[in-house]
Design a protein around this motif. Structure first.
Motif, short mmCIF file in Angstrom:
data_model
loop_
_atom_site.label_atom_id
_atom_site.label_comp_id
_atom_site.label_asym_id
_atom_site.label_seq_id
_atom_site.Cartn_x
_atom_site.Cartn_y
_atom_site.Cartn_z
N ARG A 1 49.65 39.72 36.04
CA ARG A 1 48.84 40.42 35.04
C ARG A 1 48.38 39.46 33.95
O ARG A 1 47.22 39.50 33.51
CB ARG A 1 49.62 41.59 34.45
N ALA A 2 49.27 38.58 33.50
CA ALA A 2 48.89 37.58 32.50
C ALA A 2 47.86 36.61 33.08
O ALA A 2 46.89 36.23 32.39
CB ALA A 2 50.12 36.82 32.02
N TRP A 3 48.07 36.22 34.33
CA TRP A 3 47.10 35.33 35.00
C TRP A 3 45.74 36.01 35.11
O TRP A 3 44.70 35.38 34.86
CB TRP A 3 47.65 34.98 36.40
N PHE A 4 45.71 37.30 35.48
CA PHE A 4 44.45 38.02 35.64
C PHE A 4 43.69 38.08 34.32
O PHE A 4 42.47 37.88 34.28
CB PHE A 4 44.70 39.43 36.18
N GLU A 5 44.39 38.33 33.23
CA GLU A 5 43.75 38.37 31.92
C GLU A 5 43.21 36.98 31.54
O GLU A 5 42.13 36.86 30.97
CB GLU A 5 44.74 38.86 30.86
#
Length: 204
Positions: free
Chosen positions: A190-194
């Motif tokens: 999720r952090a990577w996607f953001e």
């Protein structure tokens, strides 16, 4: 060159890859919803009927998103999105293959057999709706595994932003629109996607 373009995550991968390299690709859009990709003249250009297709200046047509990306990398080697050394290229291709087989295939085939069934059933052979749900579950399992592999890394290949990131991002962005969000506890992904979502190229 000309990119035969449509809606969907596959063309998005090529557009984003080209944008990262600063390549301006003229585009010709075809209507995927109306099935133009499964009819002449397009299915005589690309016999699989999939999009996109890259038409070169000499008339040669290159299809398949990883192949198109490889071609663009060879023609425009900087910035390197596959790799500038044999070791970097091998690492990128390894993760691209893992993502393609483990996440993208079950994710897309699961969608086609369930939410997308009305659109795809007249066009291609599908698994049952029940099998489609199982495929989506397989994609979720692989994403959970990938979350652990990502750990605290910035990108799939560590500090390098690569085709593997572009491929995964475009398909997760699509999956979110069709009811296949990231696993709730996949904090790394999720952090990577953001993080990837802040790149200007995502709007290509």
């Amino acid at each position: 060159m000309k990119l035969i373009n449509s809606i969907g995550p596959n063309p998005h991968v090529v557009r984003m890859f080209a944008a990262e390299k600063g390549i301006d690709l003229p585009k010709q859009d075809i209507d995927l919803l109306k099935g133009e990709n499964r009819q002449p003249p397009y299915n005589t250009i690309n016999v699989t009927g999939t999009t996109p297709a890259l038409v070169l200046d000499n008339g040669q047509v290159i299809c398949e998103i990883t192949t198109i990306s490889e071609y663009l990398e060879e023609k425009h080697p900087t910035p390197a999105l596959i790799g500038s050394t044999p070791e970097e290229r091998a690492e990128t291709r390894m993760w691209t293959r893992r993502i393609d087989l483990g996440v993208l295939e079950p994710l897309t085939n699961g969608f086609r057999a369930t939410e997308g069934r009305a659109l795809f059933e007249p066009r291609i052979k599908l698994v049952s709706k029940e099998a489609g749900q199982e495929l989506k579950g397989l994609a979720q399992d692989k994403l959970a595994w990938l979350d652990g592999q990502l750990g605290a890394k910035q990108y799939i290949c560590g500090d390098r932003f690569t085709l593997a990131d572009i491929l995964l991002f475009c398909f997760i962005a699509f999956a979110k629109q069709v009811g296949q969000d990231l696993p709730a506890d996949a904090k790394n992904l999720r952090a990577w996607f953001e993080r990837v979502g802040q790149r200007p190229s995502v709007k290509a």
